[in-house]
Design a protein around this motif. Structure first.
Motif, PDB file in Angstrom:
ATOM      1  N   PRO A  63       0.803  -1.229   0.000  1.00  0.00           N
ATOM      2  CA  PRO A  63       0.000   0.000   0.000  1.00  0.00           C
ATOM      3  C   PRO A  63       0.837   1.281   0.000  1.00  0.00           C
ATOM      4  CG  PRO A  63      -0.841  -1.594   1.591  1.00  0.00           C
ATOM      5  CD  PRO A  63       0.489  -2.107   1.142  1.00  0.00           C
ATOM      6  N   ILE A  64       2.116   1.182   0.345  1.00  0.00           N
ATOM      7  CA  ILE A  64       2.967   2.375   0.397  1.00  0.00           C
ATOM      8  C   ILE A  64       3.642   2.642  -0.953  1.00  0.00           C
ATOM      9  CG2 ILE A  64       4.970   3.448   1.511  1.00  0.00           C
ATOM     10  CD1 ILE A  64       4.340   1.735   3.988  1.00  0.00           C
ATOM     11  N   SER A  65       4.344   1.636  -1.471  1.00  0.00           N
ATOM     12  CA  SER A  65       5.158   1.859  -2.669  1.00  0.00           C
ATOM     13  C   SER A  65       4.742   1.028  -3.874  1.00  0.00           C
ATOM     14  CB  SER A  65       6.623   1.533  -2.356  1.00  0.00           C
ATOM     15  OG  SER A  65       6.779   0.135  -2.132  1.00  0.00           O
ATOM     16  N   GLY A  66       3.821   0.094  -3.673  1.00  0.00           N
ATOM     17  CA  GLY A  66       3.502  -0.856  -4.718  1.00  0.00           C
ATOM     18  C   GLY A  66       4.254  -2.161  -4.554  1.00  0.00           C
ATOM     19  N   ALA A  67       5.246  -2.177  -3.661  1.00  0.00           N
ATOM     20  CA  ALA A  67       6.016  -3.390  -3.334  1.00  0.00           C
ATOM     21  C   ALA A  67       6.603  -4.039  -4.572  1.00  0.00           C
ATOM     22  CB  ALA A  67       5.147  -4.382  -2.553  1.00  0.00           C
ATOM     23  N   HIS A  68       7.338  -3.251  -5.363  1.00  0.00           N
ATOM     24  CA  HIS A  68       8.013  -3.831  -6.530  1.00  0.00           C
ATOM     25  C   HIS A  68       9.213  -4.658  -6.088  1.00  0.00           C
ATOM     26  CE1 HIS A  68       6.460  -0.219  -9.153  1.00  0.00           C
ATOM     27  NE2 HIS A  68       5.486  -0.889  -8.562  1.00  0.00           N
ATOM     28  N   PHE A  69      10.111  -4.036  -5.345  1.00  0.00           N
ATOM     29  CA  PHE A  69      11.350  -4.671  -4.855  1.00  0.00           C
ATOM     30  C   PHE A  69      12.164  -5.279  -6.006  1.00  0.00           C
ATOM     31  CE2 PHE A  69       8.242  -6.001  -1.314  1.00  0.00           C
ATOM     32  CZ  PHE A  69       8.199  -4.719  -0.802  1.00  0.00           C
ATOM     33  N   ASN A  70      11.987  -4.779  -7.206  1.00  0.00           N
ATOM     34  CA  ASN A  70      12.527  -5.442  -8.393  1.00  0.00           C
ATOM     35  C   ASN A  70      12.574  -4.443  -9.553  1.00  0.00           C
ATOM     36  OD1 ASN A  70      12.854  -7.016 -10.740  1.00  0.00           O
ATOM     37  ND2 ASN A  70      11.730  -8.739  -9.890  1.00  0.00           N
ATOM     38  N   PRO A  71      13.757  -4.105 -10.065  1.00  0.00           N
ATOM     39  CA  PRO A  71      13.830  -3.149 -11.173  1.00  0.00           C
ATOM     40  C   PRO A  71      13.057  -3.575 -12.414  1.00  0.00           C
ATOM     41  CG  PRO A  71      15.984  -3.421 -10.164  1.00  0.00           C
ATOM     42  CD  PRO A  71      15.105  -4.467  -9.560  1.00  0.00           C
ATOM     43  N   ALA A  72      12.999  -4.875 -12.688  1.00  0.00           N
ATOM     44  CA  ALA A  72      12.257  -5.338 -13.860  1.00  0.00           C
ATOM     45  C   ALA A  72      10.766  -5.085 -13.692  1.00  0.00           C
ATOM     46  CB  ALA A  72      12.526  -6.828 -14.093  1.00  0.00           C
ATOM     47  N   VAL A  73      10.254  -5.274 -12.479  1.00  0.00           N
ATOM     48  CA  VAL A  73       8.847  -5.004 -12.207  1.00  0.00           C
ATOM     49  C   VAL A  73       8.578  -3.503 -12.280  1.00  0.00           C
ATOM     50  CG1 VAL A  73       7.043  -5.108 -10.433  1.00  0.00           C
ATOM     51  CG2 VAL A  73       8.524  -7.096 -10.856  1.00  0.00           C
ATOM     52  N   SER A  74       9.479  -2.681 -11.738  1.00  0.00           N
ATOM     53  CA  SER A  74       9.309  -1.225 -11.828  1.00  0.00           C
ATOM     54  C   SER A  74       9.316  -0.766 -13.280  1.00  0.00           C
ATOM     55  CB  SER A  74      10.423  -0.518 -11.047  1.00  0.00           C
ATOM     56  OG  SER A  74      10.315  -0.769  -9.657  1.00  0.00           O
ATOM     57  N   LEU A  75      10.179  -1.358 -14.101  1.00  0.00           N
ATOM     58  CA  LEU A  75      10.210  -1.032 -15.528  1.00  0.00           C
ATOM     59  C   LEU A  75       8.870  -1.346 -16.182  1.00  0.00           C
ATOM     60  CD1 LEU A  75      11.649  -0.229 -18.155  1.00  0.00           C
ATOM     61  CD2 LEU A  75      12.492  -2.602 -18.297  1.00  0.00           C
ATOM     62  N   VAL A  76       8.308  -2.491 -15.861  1.00  0.00           N
ATOM     63  CA  VAL A  76       7.014  -2.882 -16.413  1.00  0.00           C
ATOM     64  C   VAL A  76       5.941  -1.868 -16.047  1.00  0.00           C
ATOM     65  CG1 VAL A  76       5.138  -4.570 -16.139  1.00  0.00           C
ATOM     66  CG2 VAL A  76       7.473  -5.346 -16.632  1.00  0.00           C
ATOM     67  N   PHE A  77       5.892  -1.455 -14.783  1.00  0.00           N
ATOM     68  CA  PHE A  77       4.866  -0.502 -14.374  1.00  0.00           C
ATOM     69  C   PHE A  77       5.122   0.891 -14.942  1.00  0.00           C
ATOM     70  CE2 PHE A  77       3.774  -3.808 -11.318  1.00  0.00           C
ATOM     71  CZ  PHE A  77       2.388  -3.770 -11.402  1.00  0.00           C
ATOM     72  N   ALA A  78       6.388   1.230 -15.162  1.00  0.00           N
ATOM     73  CA  ALA A  78       6.683   2.497 -15.833  1.00  0.00           C
ATOM     74  C   ALA A  78       6.176   2.466 -17.269  1.00  0.00           C
ATOM     75  CB  ALA A  78       8.178   2.774 -15.792  1.00  0.00           C
TER      76      ALA A  78
END
Length: 233
Positions: A63-78
């Motif tokens: 609920p705070i950050s989206g809990a990606h903990f993973n650059p590949a996942v952050s790239l996908v959401f970007a």
């Protein structure tokens, strides 16, 4: 992107979550290697805590950050437009820094040098393909969960990683930040620094293929509408 938390808090959550994830991966690997010489049993001892901590971390920090903990996942959401491009690099930096700190935490708990370059060989086309498959499956799991069962995402991700530890030849790193952090430990879960480029490239490719597939699956698909509340309800 989550609403209601400023960037500094979201970055802190990403760093904390990645640190705790890596501390669990590395720490449970050290514990398993200490308790048994049976490699299969040691892998099981490494697998179960990792899946369990993912359920906890995603539930608490999602609920705070989206809990990606993973650059590949952050790239996908970007790429999906759900994480501003200007914040992507900051998320990735927080994840990598948190991961390295997680390795240091694990080493400190077991009275080892805080950092030690790994000598564990993890390379070759089979390993790279396995990492692409692992990251592909992770992204499919996350995006499918977002669409079909958002409340279940912590369990979906935890269970997927638990399974992927065993069906992939690479034991499913599926995460560039975790891979980098694991290059700083010469223990059960380590990876040689020289082997990182192949793993990271494969993880990113797999994640992008997963994104493309899910975009195709849900293109023009009807979105379920929640019934509107009637007066008095």
């Amino acid at each position: 992107m989550t609403v209601g938390f400023d960037l500094s808090r979201r970055l802190a959550a990403e760093a904390l979550g990645t640190a705790m994830l890596v501390a669990t991966v590395v720490g449970s690997g050290i514990m398993a290697e200490t308790l048994t010489r049976d490699v299969a049993l040691a892998l099981l001892g490494n697998t179960l805590p990792t899946g369990a901590i993912l359920v906890v971390l995603i539930t608490v920090l999602g609920p705070i950050s989206g809990a990606h903990f993973n650059p590949a996942v952050s790239l996908v959401f970007a790429l999906r437009g759900e994480l501003p491009a200007r914040e992507l690099a900051l998320y990735v930096a927080a994840q990598i820094a948190g991961g390295i700190i997680g390795t240091m935490i694990a080493h400190a708990m077991f009275d080892l040098p805080l950092v030690a370059a790994s000598l564990k060989v993890r390379t070759g086309s089979a390993q790279w393909f396995a990492e692409a498959v692992a990251a592909f499956g992770l992204v499919v799991t996350i995006l499918g969960g977002v669409r079909a069962a958002k409340a279940a995402i912590p369990w979906l991700v935890g269970l997927y990683i638990t399974a992927a530890y065993w069906f992939t030849a690479s034991t499913s790193f599926a995460n560039p930040a975790v891979a980098i952090a694991r290059s700083f430990t010469n223990t059960f879960s380590g990876i040689r620094p020289v082997d990182l480029p192949g793993f990271i490239a494969a993880e990113c490719v797999g994640a992008l293929i997963g994104l493309s597939l899910m975009a195709w699956f849900y293109r023009n698909a009807p979105v379920e509408q929640k019934p509107s509340l009637q007066p008095g309800e």
